[in-house]
Design an enzyme around this catalytic site. Structure first.
Site, PDB file in Angstrom:
ATOM      1  N   HIS A  34      -5.869  -8.158  -4.710  1.00 56.61           N
ATOM      2  CA  HIS A  34      -5.896  -9.232  -3.720  1.00 56.61           C
ATOM      3  C   HIS A  34      -4.946 -10.366  -4.122  1.00 56.61           C
ATOM      4  O   HIS A  34      -5.275 -11.546  -3.967  1.00 56.61           O
ATOM      5  CB  HIS A  34      -7.326  -9.757  -3.505  1.00 56.61           C
ATOM      6  CG  HIS A  34      -8.129  -8.840  -2.614  1.00 56.61           C
ATOM      7  ND1 HIS A  34      -7.936  -8.771  -1.262  1.00 56.61           N
ATOM      8  CD2 HIS A  34      -9.088  -7.934  -2.912  1.00 56.61           C
ATOM      9  CE1 HIS A  34      -8.765  -7.869  -0.746  1.00 56.61           C
ATOM     10  NE2 HIS A  34      -9.460  -7.334  -1.731  1.00 56.61           N
ATOM     11  N   ASP A  36      -1.314  -9.465  -3.711  1.00 60.99           N
ATOM     12  CA  ASP A  36       0.015  -9.103  -3.163  1.00 60.99           C
ATOM     13  C   ASP A  36       0.404 -10.009  -2.001  1.00 60.99           C
ATOM     14  O   ASP A  36       1.556 -10.428  -1.890  1.00 60.99           O
ATOM     15  CB  ASP A  36       0.125  -7.604  -2.805  1.00 60.99           C
ATOM     16  CG  ASP A  36      -0.852  -7.114  -1.750  1.00 60.99           C
ATOM     17  OD1 ASP A  36      -1.830  -7.839  -1.435  1.00 60.99           O
ATOM     18  OD2 ASP A  36      -0.641  -5.999  -1.241  1.00 60.99           O
ATOM     19  N   SER A 122     -11.226   5.642   0.953  1.00 64.69           N
ATOM     20  CA  SER A 122     -11.547   5.651  -0.478  1.00 64.69           C
ATOM     21  C   SER A 122     -10.938   4.475  -1.226  1.00 64.69           C
ATOM     22  O   SER A 122     -11.172   4.308  -2.414  1.00 64.69           O
ATOM     23  CB  SER A 122     -10.999   6.930  -1.101  1.00 64.69           C
ATOM     24  OG  SER A 122      -9.580   6.948  -0.952  1.00 64.69           O
ATOM     25  N   GLY A 123     -10.114   3.677  -0.545  1.00 65.23           N
ATOM     26  CA  GLY A 123      -9.410   2.608  -1.256  1.00 65.23           C
ATOM     27  C   GLY A 123      -8.233   3.142  -2.052  1.00 65.23           C
ATOM     28  O   GLY A 123      -7.677   2.437  -2.884  1.00 65.23           O
ATOM     29  N   LEU A 124      -7.859   4.406  -1.799  1.00 64.74           N
ATOM     30  CA  LEU A 124      -6.696   4.977  -2.496  1.00 64.74           C
ATOM     31  C   LEU A 124      -5.479   5.026  -1.563  1.00 64.74           C
ATOM     32  O   LEU A 124      -4.511   5.734  -1.829  1.00 64.74           O
ATOM     33  CB  LEU A 124      -7.023   6.376  -3.035  1.00 64.74           C
ATOM     34  CG  LEU A 124      -8.169   6.453  -4.045  1.00 64.74           C
ATOM     35  CD1 LEU A 124      -8.476   7.906  -4.421  1.00 64.74           C
ATOM     36  CD2 LEU A 124      -7.851   5.650  -5.302  1.00 64.74           C
ATOM     37  N   SER A 125      -5.587   4.298  -0.466  1.00 62.44           N
ATOM     38  CA  SER A 125      -4.457   4.112   0.450  1.00 62.44           C
ATOM     39  C   SER A 125      -4.000   5.352   1.178  1.00 62.44           C
ATOM     40  O   SER A 125      -2.817   5.699   1.185  1.00 62.44           O
ATOM     41  CB  SER A 125      -3.259   3.524  -0.287  1.00 62.44           C
ATOM     42  OG  SER A 125      -3.537   2.222  -0.596  1.00 62.44           O
ATOM     43  N   SER A 127      -3.913   5.469   4.328  1.00 62.58           N
ATOM     44  CA  SER A 127      -3.102   5.018   5.464  1.00 62.58           C
ATOM     45  C   SER A 127      -1.653   4.783   5.039  1.00 62.58           C
ATOM     46  O   SER A 127      -0.721   5.191   5.739  1.00 62.58           O
ATOM     47  CB  SER A 127      -3.695   3.780   6.131  1.00 62.58           C
ATOM     48  OG  SER A 127      -3.800   2.732   5.208  1.00 62.58           O
ATOM     49  N   ASP A 171       0.487  -1.258  -1.243  1.00 64.23           N
ATOM     50  CA  ASP A 171       0.148   0.162  -1.058  1.00 64.23           C
ATOM     51  C   ASP A 171       1.352   0.977  -0.616  1.00 64.23           C
ATOM     52  O   ASP A 171       1.634   2.052  -1.153  1.00 64.23           O
ATOM     53  CB  ASP A 171      -0.959   0.310  -0.007  1.00 64.23           C
ATOM     54  CG  ASP A 171      -2.208  -0.457  -0.394  1.00 64.23           C
ATOM     55  OD1 ASP A 171      -2.297  -0.893  -1.551  1.00 64.23           O
ATOM     56  OD2 ASP A 171      -3.076  -0.614   0.466  1.00 64.23           O
ATOM     57  N   TYR A 221     -11.273  -8.132   5.221  1.00 62.10           N
ATOM     58  CA  TYR A 221      -9.986  -8.311   4.525  1.00 62.10           C
ATOM     59  C   TYR A 221      -9.183  -9.428   5.191  1.00 62.10           C
ATOM     60  O   TYR A 221      -8.656 -10.319   4.517  1.00 62.10           O
ATOM     61  CB  TYR A 221      -9.216  -6.982   4.582  1.00 62.10           C
ATOM     62  CG  TYR A 221      -7.879  -6.993   3.884  1.00 62.10           C
ATOM     63  CD1 TYR A 221      -7.783  -6.626   2.549  1.00 62.10           C
ATOM     64  CD2 TYR A 221      -6.712  -7.365   4.547  1.00 62.10           C
ATOM     65  CE1 TYR A 221      -6.564  -6.624   1.898  1.00 62.10           C
ATOM     66  CE2 TYR A 221      -5.491  -7.377   3.904  1.00 62.10           C
ATOM     67  CZ  TYR A 221      -5.423  -6.997   2.579  1.00 62.10           C
ATOM     68  OH  TYR A 221      -4.211  -7.004   1.935  1.00 62.10           O
TER      69      TYR A 221
HETATM   70  C1  GLA Z   1      -5.499  -3.240   0.367  1.00 62.22           C
HETATM   71  C2  GLA Z   1      -4.196  -3.759   0.975  1.00 62.22           C
HETATM   72  C3  GLA Z   1      -3.207  -4.187  -0.124  1.00 62.22           C
HETATM   73  C4  GLA Z   1      -3.866  -5.122  -1.123  1.00 62.22           C
HETATM   74  C5  GLA Z   1      -5.205  -4.571  -1.591  1.00 62.22           C
HETATM   75  C6  GLA Z   1      -5.950  -5.536  -2.462  1.00 62.22           C
HETATM   76  O1  GLA Z   1      -5.289  -2.046  -0.336  1.00 62.22           O
HETATM   77  O2  GLA Z   1      -3.614  -2.770   1.779  1.00 62.22           O
HETATM   78  O3  GLA Z   1      -2.072  -4.769   0.477  1.00 62.22           O
HETATM   79  O4  GLA Z   1      -4.004  -6.399  -0.586  1.00 62.22           O
HETATM   80  O5  GLA Z   1      -6.051  -4.203  -0.513  1.00 62.22           O
HETATM   81  O6  GLA Z   1      -5.265  -5.778  -3.631  1.00 62.22           O
END
Ligand code: GLA
Length: 385
Positions: A34, A36, A122-125, A127, A171, A221
């Site tokens: 959090h 970037d 999953s928070g592993l991006s 998308s 990401d 977010y």
């Molecule tokens: C998500 C967002 C990123 C970043 C993280 C937190 O993954 O896509 O840009 O802000 O949360 O670090």
């Protein structure tokens, strides 16, 4: 999914054979959460969990999409790309195509089959991996030279402006620019970056998904983003800065009196987390993994207490990890409110760690966590089949 199976699925969907394979990576983030979108430095790495696209150029006026595990084909009309924002599946692809078209790329029709091994939510991006891989495929078929940083930025733009998530650049950058066995130290205010070997010696990074059902992550977010915007505006009334990451902890202490409530807490997290990134990179470079582990723990506590993006599941999972003697540190990664925890664990102890943490987590939370076998890989790959 094996390549042969995916090729067969492509043929079933489109009646022809796939000719190219484009892939882009999911990511972890070692530290720098959090920050970037506050101009801070982040330290992500690209994973073996990826979005794989099997493709074939058709030259028609359509981009056709098919997906592993989902019946049917989604058709995007190249002349009406602005009209797919409400699509549940295919909106990320439409967003990328739309942004590319706005940039002046003349898109060429193609058939694309998606086999994504990044778990959704999953928070592993997942998308970012989908966006970046799609942009690569569309650039390749358009026959236009491209640059990977440009792909990361246009994918971020698609997510911001088309999918409506106000994410930062981490990401998509990691997904496009990741390098095997390295983490990328990315300065989000200048986009300058450095690859740092992710040398963990006898230790491994264990990635665990707390499997909390995904809900309202995007809106929460976006609220965090507004809160740090408010902090920045307020601090700027007395100090000329362009982003919160510019403040050292000492400088922040001098202006903190201007802020109150959650806005003060959010800003404090950002400033301290930026400081931890520098310390963590030095610790990794000098092989001080205990210090790195300690910084991971501190990052989690700050995300829990100041940024308030963890929740019971992530707190439980990371606390159980920390209890293990062979674990040097653990923290949530990504946006939070669910998703994954990374832990630094002694190589020989990984199996026992997974067993014990997994069992205790299921007992406490009532459902299981998932543990992934991960490795650090390159971001984008392109190959001919
Ligand atoms: C998500 C967002 C990123 C970043 C993280 C937190 O993954 O896509 O840009 O802000 O949360 O670090």
């Amino acid at each position: 999914m094996e390549k042969e199976q995916a090729m067969q699925a492509f043929e079933n969907a489109f009646g022809k054979t796939a000719e190219e394979l484009f892939t882009a990576a999911g990511r972890i983030n070692v530290i720098g959460e959090h920050v970037d979108y506050c101009g801070g430095k982040v330290f992500p790495a690209a994973l073996n969990l990826r979005c794989n696209i099997y493709g074939r150029k058709t030259g028609e006026n359509k981009i056709r999409l098919a997906f592993r595990g989902i019946e049917g084909v989604v058709e995007l009309d190249i002349n009406a790309l602005d009209s797919y924002r409400a699509l549940k599946i295919g909106n990320y692809q439409a967003g990328v195509a739309y942004v590319m078209q706005q940039k002046g790329v003349v898109l060429v029709g193609c058939d694309l089959y998606y086999d994504c091994s990044v778990p959704f939510g999953s928070g592993l991006s997942s998308s970012a991996a989908i966006e970046v891989a799609t942009a690569v495929a569309l650039y390749e078929y358009a026959g236009v030279p491209y640059d990977k940083v440009e792909i990361a930025l246009l994918s971020q733009k698609a997510e911001n402006e088309y999918a409506g998530v106000n994410c930062g650049s981490m990401d998509q950058f990691a997904s496009a620019m990741g390098k095997k066995d390295h983490a990328v130290l990315l300065d989000c205010s200048t986009l300058s970056y450095e690859y740092v070997p992710l040398k963990l010696g006898d230790y491994r990074l264990v990635v665990a998904n707390c499997n909390k059902p995904h809900n309202l992550v995007e809106s929460k977010y976006n609220v965090r983003r507004q809160e740090v915007e408010t902090a920045l505006k307020t601090i700027r009334t007395v100090k000329e800065i362009s982003c919160l990451a510019e403040l050292s902890p000492k400088e922040f202490a001098e202006v903190k009196y201007l802020l109150s409530g959650v806005v003060a807490k959010r800003a404090e997290h950002v400033v301290m987390e930026c400081d931890r990134v520098n310390k963590a990179v030095s610790a990794l470079k000098s092989g001080d993994l205990e210090e790195l582990g300690r910084l991971l723990n501190e990052s989690h506590y700050s995300l829990r207490d100041l940024y308030e993006v963890t929740g019971k599941e992530l707190d439980t999972l990371s606390a159980l990890a920390r209890k293990e003697t062979e674990c040097l540190g653990a923290r949530m990664i990504g946006a939070g409110f669910g998703g994954c925890v990374i832990s630094i664990v002694k190589k020989d102890a990984v199996d026992g760690f997974i067993r014990r943490v997994g069992t205790a987590y299921a007992e406490e939370i009532g459902y299981k966590a998932s543990f992934y076998e991960t490795s650090i890989e390159d971001g984008i790959t392109v190959s001919t089949l």
